[in-house]
Design a protein around this motif. Structure first.
Motif, mmCIF file in Angstrom:
data_model
loop_
_atom_site.group_PDB
_atom_site.id
_atom_site.type_symbol
_atom_site.label_atom_id
_atom_site.label_comp_id
_atom_site.label_asym_id
_atom_site.label_seq_id
_atom_site.Cartn_x
_atom_site.Cartn_y
_atom_site.Cartn_z
ATOM 1 N N GLU A 37 0.827 -1.203 0.000
ATOM 2 C CA GLU A 37 0.000 0.000 0.000
ATOM 3 C C GLU A 37 0.863 1.255 0.000
ATOM 4 O OE1 GLU A 37 -2.733 -0.314 3.245
ATOM 5 O OE2 GLU A 37 -3.725 -2.070 2.380
ATOM 6 N N GLN A 38 1.976 1.221 0.718
ATOM 7 C CA GLN A 38 2.903 2.350 0.687
ATOM 8 C C GLN A 38 3.501 2.510 -0.700
ATOM 9 O OE1 GLN A 38 5.835 1.698 3.726
ATOM 10 N NE2 GLN A 38 4.390 2.036 5.393
ATOM 11 N N LEU A 39 3.788 1.389 -1.350
ATOM 12 C CA LEU A 39 4.339 1.415 -2.704
ATOM 13 C C LEU A 39 3.324 2.018 -3.673
ATOM 14 C CD1 LEU A 39 6.977 0.495 -4.033
ATOM 15 C CD2 LEU A 39 5.882 -1.662 -4.546
ATOM 16 N N ILE A 40 2.056 1.683 -3.501
ATOM 17 C CA ILE A 40 1.007 2.235 -4.359
ATOM 18 C C ILE A 40 0.889 3.744 -4.151
ATOM 19 C CG2 ILE A 40 -1.504 2.241 -4.742
ATOM 20 C CD1 ILE A 40 -1.430 -0.791 -4.172
ATOM 21 N N GLY A 41 1.173 4.212 -2.966
ATOM 22 C CA GLY A 41 1.078 5.637 -2.666
ATOM 23 C C GLY A 41 2.198 6.482 -3.251
ATOM 24 N N ARG A 57 5.598 -4.111 -10.641
ATOM 25 C CA ARG A 57 5.551 -2.740 -11.147
ATOM 26 C C ARG A 57 4.235 -2.502 -11.898
ATOM 27 N NH1 ARG A 57 9.780 -2.560 -14.549
ATOM 28 N NH2 ARG A 57 11.183 -2.032 -12.864
ATOM 29 N N ASP A 58 3.868 -3.446 -12.782
ATOM 30 C CA ASP A 58 2.631 -3.298 -13.551
ATOM 31 C C ASP A 58 1.402 -3.298 -12.636
ATOM 32 O OD1 ASP A 58 4.188 -3.233 -15.819
ATOM 33 O OD2 ASP A 58 3.821 -5.340 -16.347
ATOM 34 N N ALA A 59 1.416 -4.159 -11.617
ATOM 35 C CA ALA A 59 0.278 -4.234 -10.698
ATOM 36 C C ALA A 59 0.146 -2.946 -9.885
ATOM 37 C CB ALA A 59 0.421 -5.435 -9.769
ATOM 38 N N VAL A 60 1.261 -2.377 -9.470
ATOM 39 C CA VAL A 60 1.228 -1.132 -8.696
ATOM 40 C C VAL A 60 0.717 0.014 -9.569
ATOM 41 C CG1 VAL A 60 2.671 0.592 -7.548
ATOM 42 C CG2 VAL A 60 2.980 -1.814 -7.024
ATOM 43 N N LEU A 61 1.228 0.100 -10.794
ATOM 44 C CA LEU A 61 0.767 1.161 -11.690
ATOM 45 C C LEU A 61 -0.722 1.009 -12.007
ATOM 46 C CD1 LEU A 61 3.842 1.401 -14.077
ATOM 47 C CD2 LEU A 61 3.147 3.039 -12.320
ATOM 48 N N GLU A 62 -1.173 -0.230 -12.161
ATOM 49 C CA GLU A 62 -2.600 -0.473 -12.406
ATOM 50 C C GLU A 62 -3.426 -0.073 -11.185
ATOM 51 O OE1 GLU A 62 -5.946 -1.344 -14.497
ATOM 52 O OE2 GLU A 62 -3.902 -1.274 -15.261
ATOM 53 N N GLN A 64 -2.777 2.246 -9.123
ATOM 54 C CA GLN A 64 -2.833 3.700 -9.073
ATOM 55 C C GLN A 64 -3.874 4.253 -10.047
ATOM 56 O OE1 GLN A 64 1.247 4.800 -9.822
ATOM 57 N NE2 GLN A 64 1.754 4.766 -7.638
ATOM 58 N N ARG A 65 -4.117 3.535 -11.144
ATOM 59 C CA ARG A 65 -5.084 4.000 -12.135
ATOM 60 C C ARG A 65 -6.532 3.693 -11.739
ATOM 61 N NH1 ARG A 65 -0.902 2.565 -15.788
ATOM 62 N NH2 ARG A 65 -1.567 0.418 -15.867
ATOM 63 N N ILE A 66 -6.747 2.651 -10.957
ATOM 64 C CA ILE A 66 -8.099 2.232 -10.599
ATOM 65 C C ILE A 66 -8.689 3.203 -9.588
ATOM 66 C CG2 ILE A 66 -9.453 0.405 -9.511
ATOM 67 C CD1 ILE A 66 -7.447 -1.605 -10.626
ATOM 68 N N ARG A 72 -10.028 -1.233 -6.602
ATOM 69 C CA ARG A 72 -8.734 -0.828 -6.033
ATOM 70 C C ARG A 72 -8.349 -1.743 -4.868
ATOM 71 N NH1 ARG A 72 -5.582 3.937 -6.403
ATOM 72 N NH2 ARG A 72 -4.270 4.211 -4.585
ATOM 73 N N LYS A 73 -9.336 -2.126 -4.065
ATOM 74 C CA LYS A 73 -9.074 -3.025 -2.931
ATOM 75 C C LYS A 73 -8.570 -4.379 -3.431
ATOM 76 C CE LYS A 73 -9.307 -4.285 1.393
ATOM 77 N NZ LYS A 73 -8.345 -3.801 2.351
ATOM 78 N N ARG A 74 -9.231 -4.928 -4.472
ATOM 79 C CA ARG A 74 -8.786 -6.205 -5.033
ATOM 80 C C ARG A 74 -7.379 -6.091 -5.611
ATOM 81 N NH1 ARG A 74 -14.076 -6.304 -6.518
ATOM 82 N NH2 ARG A 74 -13.674 -5.445 -8.585
#
Length: 190
Positions: A37-41, A57-62, A64-66, A72-74
């Motif tokens: 969650e910190q990484l997503i922030g 990396r792709d999952a974190v960037l995705e 951030q877009r949701i 976003r929770k999933r």
């Protein structure tokens, strides 16, 4: 009947070969989830530049877009799942570097604001600023300070105060950047 005293300590404790408890496994997974969650922030450009596995990396960037809460929770849970197979220390280093950069930029902005405020409050500060940053255009600095002071006194919008801030920022940046000789400039010979 008394029980015999059994010695304790690192030399007397038998090695613990048991796997971690279910509670410990869950605590570890929750810690990785929080790290995700910190990484997503973090800002997207920081994530792109970081040395992270491509799926993470792709999952974190995705994530951030949701914008939808459930989606976003999933996605956050998926990032936490990917974190289990990732080196957590490397992720912590990325987060620490990003937050350290943020702290440094905030400190720079506060220093610039202090210079602006001191320049507006005291004439002696102009001399100190010009002594510290000798390549600064003294006439332009004095004009901006005089105009910004007039704005404050007349309750006008702070246009010149903002210009003074940008001028101070540019003067300090020009002083702090190392001078690189141009290609046509002759290099010193020894």
């Amino acid at each position: 009947m008394k029980f015999p005293h059994r010695p304790t300590g690192p030399a007397f404790d038998p090695p613990d070969d048991r796997p971690p408890s279910k509670s410990q496994v869950k605590r570890d997974m929750l810690a990785l989830q929080e790290l995700g969650e910190q990484l997503i922030g973090l800002p997207a450009h920081t994530i792109r530049q970081a040395d992270l596995p491509e799926p993470l990396r792709d999952a974190v960037l995705e994530a951030q877009r949701i914008t939808a809460h459930g989606g976003r929770k999933r996605q956050t849970l998926y990032v936490g799942k990917l974190m289990r197979s990732t080196d957590a220390d490397a992720v912590r280093a990325v987060i620490a570097a990003a937050t350290q950069d943020d702290r440094a930029s905030v400190a720079r902005m506060h220093a610039l604001e202090r210079w602006r405020d001191v320049l507006l409050a005291d004439d002696q500060a102009q001399t100190e600023f010009l002594d510290k940053y000798p390549s600064t255009d003294a006439q332009q600095l004095r004009q901006l300070v005089r105009g910004a002071r007039a704005e404050v006194g007349a309750d006008k919008p702070p246009r010149l105060t903002r210009q003074l801030f940008q001028f101070v920022k540019a003067a300090i940046a020009a002083h702090d950047t190392p001078h690189h000789p141009a290609d046509d400039e002759p290099l010193p010979s020894f």
